[in-house]
Write a protein that holds these residues in place. Structure first.
Motif, PDB file in Angstrom:
ATOM      1  N   VAL A  50      -4.912   5.191  13.169  1.00 11.96           N
ATOM      2  CA  VAL A  50      -5.438   5.858  14.364  1.00 11.96           C
ATOM      3  C   VAL A  50      -4.941   7.298  14.415  1.00 11.96           C
ATOM      4  O   VAL A  50      -5.718   8.219  14.679  1.00 11.96           O
ATOM      5  N   ASP A  51      -3.656   7.518  14.159  1.00 18.52           N
ATOM      6  CA  ASP A  51      -3.111   8.883  14.146  1.00 18.52           C
ATOM      7  C   ASP A  51      -3.816   9.744  13.105  1.00 18.52           C
ATOM      8  O   ASP A  51      -4.125  10.903  13.356  1.00 18.52           O
ATOM      9  N   THR A 106       0.833  -1.202   0.000  1.00 20.23           N
ATOM     10  CA  THR A 106       0.000   0.000   0.000  1.00 20.23           C
ATOM     11  C   THR A 106       0.862   1.245   0.000  1.00 20.23           C
ATOM     12  O   THR A 106       1.833   1.345   0.759  1.00 20.23           O
ATOM     13  N   ASP A 107       0.510   2.186  -0.842  1.00 18.69           N
ATOM     14  CA  ASP A 107       1.135   3.502  -0.842  1.00 18.69           C
ATOM     15  C   ASP A 107       0.392   4.315   0.224  1.00 18.69           C
ATOM     16  O   ASP A 107      -0.672   4.880  -0.042  1.00 18.69           O
ATOM     17  N   ALA A 108       0.931   4.325   1.415  1.00 20.05           N
ATOM     18  CA  ALA A 108       0.250   4.951   2.550  1.00 20.05           C
ATOM     19  C   ALA A 108      -0.005   6.433   2.303  1.00 20.05           C
ATOM     20  O   ALA A 108      -1.070   6.946   2.658  1.00 20.05           O
ATOM     21  N   GLN A 109       0.947   7.108   1.693  1.00 22.66           N
ATOM     22  CA  GLN A 109       0.762   8.541   1.454  1.00 22.66           C
ATOM     23  C   GLN A 109      -0.400   8.786   0.501  1.00 22.66           C
ATOM     24  O   GLN A 109      -1.224   9.668   0.726  1.00 22.66           O
ATOM     25  N   ALA A 125      -5.216  -0.509   8.323  1.00 26.80           N
ATOM     26  CA  ALA A 125      -4.994  -0.637   9.770  1.00 26.80           C
ATOM     27  C   ALA A 125      -4.484  -2.028  10.129  1.00 26.80           C
ATOM     28  O   ALA A 125      -3.775  -2.192  11.120  1.00 26.80           O
ATOM     29  N   ARG A 126      -4.808  -3.008   9.307  1.00 29.39           N
ATOM     30  CA  ARG A 126      -4.303  -4.365   9.558  1.00 29.39           C
ATOM     31  C   ARG A 126      -2.786  -4.432   9.362  1.00 29.39           C
ATOM     32  O   ARG A 126      -2.125  -5.306   9.893  1.00 29.39           O
ATOM     33  N   ILE A 127      -2.257  -3.516   8.590  1.00 36.89           N
ATOM     34  CA  ILE A 127      -0.821  -3.456   8.313  1.00 36.89           C
ATOM     35  C   ILE A 127      -0.136  -2.459   9.248  1.00 36.89           C
ATOM     36  O   ILE A 127       0.921  -2.727   9.790  1.00 36.89           O
ATOM     37  N   ASN A 128      -0.760  -1.286   9.398  1.00 37.64           N
ATOM     38  CA  ASN A 128      -0.160  -0.239  10.214  1.00 37.64           C
ATOM     39  C   ASN A 128      -1.261   0.544  10.931  1.00 37.64           C
ATOM     40  O   ASN A 128      -1.625   1.644  10.529  1.00 37.64           O
TER      41      ASN A 128
END
Length: 150
Positions: free
Chosen positions: A117-118, A77-80, A109-112
């Motif tokens: 949450v933040d 996943t490209d989090a950004q 969320a399963r990954i990070n």
């Protein structure tokens, strides 16, 4: 799903046409995850550019597809891109967009989970209760150490 095999810009245009023509959540979600996602993953630079453009499309199903295309990426996943997309569409009133924001974040969320949450804390009241509920759905499960306070 043959479009996902070819993976070029033409295929994203074809997928977009299908999304617009067959616009309902079940068809759109399947196309987003199983066709658009693999195409974007094979050419991240061009695909990411296209997904950012889809965020501003007039069609809600195209915008929803942009949010959901990474659902199966997991660690890729490209989090950004995910967070930027969720933030860009956070003010939308449409149920299907709000739900997609939550699903996309819950998948990541399963990954990070800490990042999700933040992000939810950062968004505060700008994020709909539905999006927040979906994003944090499993955050309170045993074994997950999330700080859910801003």
């Amino acid at each position: 799903y043959m479009l996902a095999v070819r993976h070029d810009a033409f295929d994203l245009k074809m997928a977009k046409q299908l999304i617009v023509r067959h616009s309902w959540w079940d068809t759109v979600d399947s196309l987003a995850c199983n066709v658009v996602g693999p195409i974007v993953l094979r050419d991240r630079e061009a695909g990411t550019k296209e997904m950012r453009e889809w965020l501003t499309d007039k069609d809600i199903w195209v915008r929803r597809s942009s949010l959901l295309h990474q659902l199966k990426y997991q660690h890729q996943t490209d989090a950004q891109l995910l967070l930027d997309s969720c933030e860009a569409l956070c003010g939308e009133q449409d149920f299907f967009i709000r739900k997609a924001i939550g699903w996309a974040l819950r998948g990541y969320a399963r990954i990070n989970g800490v990042v999700v949450v933040d992000f939810c804390n950062k968004m505060g009241d700008r994020m709909s209760p539905l999006s927040r509920k979906e994003a944090l759905k499993h955050a309170d499960k045993p074994g997950r150490n999330f700080n859910m306070n801003p």
